[in-house]
Design a protein around this motif. Structure first.
Motif, PDB file in Angstrom:
ATOM      1  N   ILE A  25       0.872  -1.190   0.000  1.00  0.00           N
ATOM      2  CA  ILE A  25       0.000   0.000   0.000  1.00  0.00           C
ATOM      3  C   ILE A  25       0.902   1.231   0.000  1.00  0.00           C
ATOM      4  N   VAL A  26       0.759   2.031  -1.042  1.00  0.00           N
ATOM      5  CA  VAL A  26       1.633   3.193  -1.171  1.00  0.00           C
ATOM      6  C   VAL A  26       0.823   4.464  -0.940  1.00  0.00           C
ATOM      7  N   THR A  27       1.321   5.303  -0.042  1.00  0.00           N
ATOM      8  CA  THR A  27       0.749   6.648   0.116  1.00  0.00           C
ATOM      9  C   THR A  27       1.510   7.518  -0.867  1.00  0.00           C
ATOM     10  N   THR A  28       0.844   7.873  -1.960  1.00  0.00           N
ATOM     11  CA  THR A  28       1.579   8.489  -3.070  1.00  0.00           C
ATOM     12  C   THR A  28       1.868   9.974  -2.844  1.00  0.00           C
ATOM     13  N   ARG A  29       1.013  10.642  -2.056  1.00  0.00           N
ATOM     14  CA  ARG A  29       1.169  12.089  -1.822  1.00  0.00           C
ATOM     15  C   ARG A  29       0.298  12.466  -0.644  1.00  0.00           C
ATOM     16  N   ASN A  30       0.407  13.717  -0.188  1.00  0.00           N
ATOM     17  CA  ASN A  30      -0.502  14.207   0.844  1.00  0.00           C
ATOM     18  C   ASN A  30      -1.879  14.376   0.220  1.00  0.00           C
ATOM     19  N   GLY A  31      -2.911  13.956   0.919  1.00  0.00           N
ATOM     20  CA  GLY A  31      -4.237  14.185   0.357  1.00  0.00           C
ATOM     21  C   GLY A  31      -5.301  13.281   0.921  1.00  0.00           C
ATOM     22  N   ASP A  32      -6.378  13.156   0.161  1.00  0.00           N
ATOM     23  CA  ASP A  32      -7.523  12.340   0.558  1.00  0.00           C
ATOM     24  C   ASP A  32      -7.224  10.863   0.319  1.00  0.00           C
ATOM     25  N   VAL A  33      -8.215  10.001   0.512  1.00  0.00           N
ATOM     26  CA  VAL A  33      -7.921   8.561   0.392  1.00  0.00           C
ATOM     27  C   VAL A  33      -7.537   8.150  -1.029  1.00  0.00           C
ATOM     28  N   ASP A  34      -7.828   8.990  -2.023  1.00  0.00           N
ATOM     29  CA  ASP A  34      -7.424   8.612  -3.383  1.00  0.00           C
ATOM     30  C   ASP A  34      -5.906   8.711  -3.574  1.00  0.00           C
TER      31      ASP A  34
END
Ligand code: NAP
Length: 338
Positions: free
Chosen positions: A4-13
């Motif tokens: 599971i990658v958190t690609t950037r700051n932001g919402d769940v998308d």
């Protein structure tokens, strides 16, 4: 492996399941095939861009896993291969495979499922450090556990009951029945009423000897007022800032501006103490953490530590898992399964 990658700051998308190279264990490390990975509030704050301790994005979050040792690096006991273990991971745990130093793993007690096992490290070590190590909670003292229905909250309740303290807990009203079944003496709805007034009423205006507060900002001011003489307050989070985008930044700023400043002279004259805890800054204190872990494992075997998993979400539903916690629906732990 899938991770599971958190690609950037932001919402769940901002959360994506991606394929990444399999990691390999180095000297003194083990490779674990993950069966379940704990999801923590820190992972939500990291995605929102509100967690300064998080790795640079894109990143794989995950502080804790349970799974099976698949391979070992140099210098590691070969009989560990095939063993079911629990591990503290300095990120990277929300993946099919993760590498961890052998000093950060311990055997999974047989009575726990893999999902329950992944709910142990962060919640119970945090609660242990707050209540036992730093909070010095004693039998017959009173403790107020904020967010008692959350992961750390339920862990703290298990430990406080074992110590023999009287327990007060704030939580959303929908969690009160469950909390009473788990042994909470007094559940307080902190969202629909003034919890301090209710607590004062319940304690004959005396207050409690220990408060643990992960909300931050003005809540710390109020929790301090809930202490009776000789009382201690442990601060360990800023849930109140939680939101994505500009809303989160503004909430965090508000929380910082509302943070009380404690004066040693004031603490002395009021016979109160304030302490802080950040489990993520204790990596250099392996011996201490190992000793707390031993006590927690003893509690699992003796039956007074009972991790409660609310929901296990498959990796593909990680967005739902984040939303579930943000909507305050979880009672206890949310875990992710590959
Ligand atoms: N310093 C450390 O070492 C450390 C370690 C672990 C956790 N923590 C902190 O402890 C807190 C709890 O962590 P956890 O992982 O156990 O998570 P959790 O308790 O499962 O967190 C979710 C719960 O927090 C409550 N909550 C309060 N304010 C909220 C908000 N603004 N948005 C959403 N939920 C909110 C909700 O329950 P109710 O509304 O029912 O209360 C929600 O169900 C977090 O602040 C976390 O950062 C700190």
């Amino acid at each position: 492996m899938r991770a599971i990658v958190t690609t950037r700051n932001g919402d769940v998308d901002a959360l994506k399941v991606e394929t990444r190279p399999d990691p390999a264990p180095d000297k003194g490390e083990v490779l674990i095939r993950v069966k379940a990975a704990g999801l923590n509030f820190a992972d939500i704050l990291a995605r929102q861009g509100l967690y300064p301790d998080g790795p640079k994005k894109p990143c794989v979050m995950g502080y804790e896993v349970s799974g099976i040792v698949e391979a070992i690096g140099d210098g590691v006991d070969h009989t560990l291969v095939g063993k079911s273990v629990i591990a503290l991971t300095r990120f990277g745990g929300q993946a099919e495979l993760v590498v961890a130093p052998v000093t950060q793993i311990f055997e999974k007690p047989e009575r726990l499922t893999f999902a329950q096992a992944s709910a142990i490290p962060v919640n119970y070590l945090t609660a242990w450090a707050l209540l036992v190590t730093m909070g010095g909670l004693k039998k017959d003292e009173a403790v107020l556990i904020h967010n008692a229905g959350g992961g750390v909250g339920l862990a703290a309740l298990d430990i406080a009951k074992h110590i023999g303290a009287t327990t007060y807990g704030t939580a959303s009203a929908s969690k009160h029945d469950f909390l009473k079944q788990r042994g909470l003496d007094h559940a307080i709805d902190y969202r629909g009423q003034d919890w301090l007034a209710v607590l004062k009423c319940l304690t004959n205006n005396r207050g409690v000897e220990l408060v643990i507060d992960p909300l931050g900002g003005s809540s710390w001011k109020k929790s301090y007022r809930a202490l009776r003489s000789t009382g201690r307050m442990g601060v360990f989070g800023m849930s109140t800032a939680s939101a994505s985008g500009i809303r989160g930044k503004l909430r965090a700023l508000k929380a910082v501006l509302e943070t009380p400043r404690f004066n040693p002279l004031g603490l002395m004259s009021r016979n109160k103490g304030v302490f802080g805890l950040n489990l993520g800054h204790l990596w250099a204190e392996g011996d201490k953490v190992a000793a707390w872990t031993q006590e927690i494992v003893r509690g699992i075997h003796e039956g007074w530590i009972q991790p409660h998993v609310d929901h296990a979400f498959p990796f593909d539903q990680v967005a739902e898992a984040h939303r579930y916690i943000e909507a305050r629906k979880n009672i206890g732990k949310v875990v992710l399964v590959p």
